[in-house]
Design an enzyme around this catalytic site. Structure first.
Site, PDB file in Angstrom:
ATOM      1  N   ARG A 146      -9.255   0.746   8.454  1.00  0.00           N
ATOM      2  CA  ARG A 146      -8.888  -0.624   8.782  1.00  0.00           C
ATOM      3  C   ARG A 146      -9.973  -1.319   9.589  1.00  0.00           C
ATOM      4  O   ARG A 146      -9.823  -2.506   9.896  1.00  0.00           O
ATOM      5  CB  ARG A 146      -7.590  -0.626   9.592  1.00  0.00           C
ATOM      6  CG  ARG A 146      -6.312  -0.859   8.759  1.00  0.00           C
ATOM      7  CD  ARG A 146      -5.139  -0.751   9.705  1.00  0.00           C
ATOM      8  NE  ARG A 146      -3.953  -1.456   9.290  1.00  0.00           N
ATOM      9  CZ  ARG A 146      -2.947  -0.898   8.613  1.00  0.00           C
ATOM     10  NH1 ARG A 146      -3.020   0.336   8.200  1.00  0.00           N
ATOM     11  NH2 ARG A 146      -1.873  -1.595   8.337  1.00  0.00           N
ATOM     12  N   ARG A 204      -0.316  -8.936  13.135  1.00  0.00           N
ATOM     13  CA  ARG A 204      -0.795  -7.983  12.117  1.00  0.00           C
ATOM     14  C   ARG A 204      -1.712  -8.686  11.122  1.00  0.00           C
ATOM     15  O   ARG A 204      -2.744  -8.155  10.729  1.00  0.00           O
ATOM     16  CB  ARG A 204       0.396  -7.347  11.375  1.00  0.00           C
ATOM     17  CG  ARG A 204       1.099  -6.261  12.195  1.00  0.00           C
ATOM     18  CD  ARG A 204       2.530  -6.050  11.746  1.00  0.00           C
ATOM     19  NE  ARG A 204       2.651  -5.370  10.456  1.00  0.00           N
ATOM     20  CZ  ARG A 204       3.801  -5.235   9.793  1.00  0.00           C
ATOM     21  NH1 ARG A 204       4.915  -5.741  10.292  1.00  0.00           N
ATOM     22  NH2 ARG A 204       3.837  -4.601   8.643  1.00  0.00           N
ATOM     23  N   ARG A 229      12.383  -6.863   4.233  1.00  0.00           N
ATOM     24  CA  ARG A 229      12.593  -5.444   4.538  1.00  0.00           C
ATOM     25  C   ARG A 229      13.433  -5.296   5.808  1.00  0.00           C
ATOM     26  O   ARG A 229      14.343  -4.478   5.875  1.00  0.00           O
ATOM     27  CB  ARG A 229      11.252  -4.714   4.694  1.00  0.00           C
ATOM     28  CG  ARG A 229      11.424  -3.278   5.167  1.00  0.00           C
ATOM     29  CD  ARG A 229      10.213  -2.417   4.932  1.00  0.00           C
ATOM     30  NE  ARG A 229       9.066  -2.826   5.736  1.00  0.00           N
ATOM     31  CZ  ARG A 229       7.858  -2.316   5.594  1.00  0.00           C
ATOM     32  NH1 ARG A 229       7.632  -1.391   4.679  1.00  0.00           N
ATOM     33  NH2 ARG A 229       6.863  -2.704   6.347  1.00  0.00           N
ATOM     34  N   ARG A 287      11.948  -1.474  11.405  1.00  0.00           N
ATOM     35  CA  ARG A 287      10.639  -1.163  11.963  1.00  0.00           C
ATOM     36  C   ARG A 287      10.314  -2.116  13.101  1.00  0.00           C
ATOM     37  O   ARG A 287      10.504  -3.331  12.970  1.00  0.00           O
ATOM     38  CB  ARG A 287       9.572  -1.273  10.864  1.00  0.00           C
ATOM     39  CG  ARG A 287       8.936   0.075  10.538  1.00  0.00           C
ATOM     40  CD  ARG A 287       8.030  -0.028   9.349  1.00  0.00           C
ATOM     41  NE  ARG A 287       6.788  -0.738   9.641  1.00  0.00           N
ATOM     42  CZ  ARG A 287       5.740  -0.744   8.818  1.00  0.00           C
ATOM     43  NH1 ARG A 287       5.780  -0.080   7.688  1.00  0.00           N
ATOM     44  NH2 ARG A 287       4.652  -1.404   9.137  1.00  0.00           N
ATOM     45  N   LYS A 338       0.839  -1.207   0.000  1.00  0.00           N
ATOM     46  CA  LYS A 338       0.000   0.000   0.000  1.00  0.00           C
ATOM     47  C   LYS A 338       0.869   1.250   0.000  1.00  0.00           C
ATOM     48  O   LYS A 338       0.677   2.158  -0.803  1.00  0.00           O
ATOM     49  CB  LYS A 338      -0.934   0.008   1.225  1.00  0.00           C
ATOM     50  CG  LYS A 338      -1.841  -1.212   1.321  1.00  0.00           C
ATOM     51  CD  LYS A 338      -2.756  -1.155   2.540  1.00  0.00           C
ATOM     52  CE  LYS A 338      -2.022  -1.248   3.858  1.00  0.00           C
ATOM     53  NZ  LYS A 338      -1.502  -2.590   4.171  1.00  0.00           N
TER      54      LYS A 338
END
Ligand code: B4P
Length: 204
Positions: free
Chosen positions: A96, A158, A135, A147, A22
């Site tokens: 969300r 998540r 990542r 992160r 996204k």
């Protein structure tokens, strides 16, 4: 072919699981279409890094991979929609939950705008895990900060949060005739091309 431009102001939601791309695709749309990206994830991370009271409050929730309260994220979006004017907004990671979707509908009505398209980025779970873990590894290798929620444990939560609270939004927007989907398992450029083509036809 990725170069087609929408002919009028469009407000678009990018929907999809964590790691679907996204944020990645929103940035491309900002470049190619001059739209304004509203990423609640970025806003929350910014609040955290600048050490605001709200940022401190959400940091642990985000690191675990849970959703931040509706009240906080709706407040963030309300602030933007009432102060920023744009050729079109890309809602990246918002809404969300169904409560957030209802709040967005109200806010758009209040500011005299409409929602033109909701695009679901479709990716299999196994690929999401590879991307997020990738990542984290890339950041680590480059000596950059990783992160806090880019690890296997948080990602599990998540994904659970996504299927429980966010996935039902596809039904909500399908019923409104706004939903379409793209195969987001292709490379970044190909997905960008599909999105641009879709926007051009959806909004012509
Ligand atoms: P977000 O910041 O929205 O993050 P995300 O869903 O994990 O990532 P996104 O789909 O944008 O993936 P990206 O492009 O980065 O949310 C983080 C947290 O903030 C949430 O868990 C929650 O706690 C909180 N939050 C945010 N909004 C909220 C809300 N509305 N309500 C409540 N809580 C909220 O891509 C990931 C990786 O994949 C990158 O490395 C990228 O390079 C790679 N990639 C992307 N596309 C690819 C492709 N086509 N091929 C190969 N790799 C690709």
């Amino acid at each position: 072919d990725g170069t087609t431009q929408p002919t009028k102001t469009v407000n678009v939601i990018l929907l999809g699981p964590p790691g679907a791309g996204k944020g990645t695709q929103a940035e491309i749309l900002v470049e190619s279409q001059g739209m304004v990206q509203l990423s609640t994830g970025d806003m929350l991370r910014e609040a955290k890094s600048s050490g605001t009271e709200m940022g401190n409050r959400v940091a642990d929730v985000m690191a675990r991979g849970e959703l931040v309260t509706d009240e906080i994220v709706i407040g963030l979006i309300e602030e933007k929609l009432t102060t920023v004017s744009a050729k079109g907004f890309i809602f990246d990671g918002f809404p969300r939950t169904l409560a957030q979707a209802d709040a967005l509908a109200e806010l758009l009505e209040k500011t005299g705008q409409s929602l033109d398209a909701v695009i679901e980025l479709q990716v299999d779970d196994a690929i999401l895990v590879d991307r997020i873990v990738g990542r984290a590894e890339a950041a680590r290798a480059a000596g950059q900060p990783v992160r806090a929620d880019d690890n296997a444990e948080s990602l599990k939560l998540r994904l659970m949060e996504y299927y429980k609270k966010t996935a039902p939004l596809t039904g909500y927007y399908h019923a409104l005739g706004l939903l379409s989907g793209v195969d987001a398992m292709q490379d970044i450029e190909t997905v960008g091309g599909s999105l641009a083509d879709l926007l051009a036809t959806e909004t012509a």
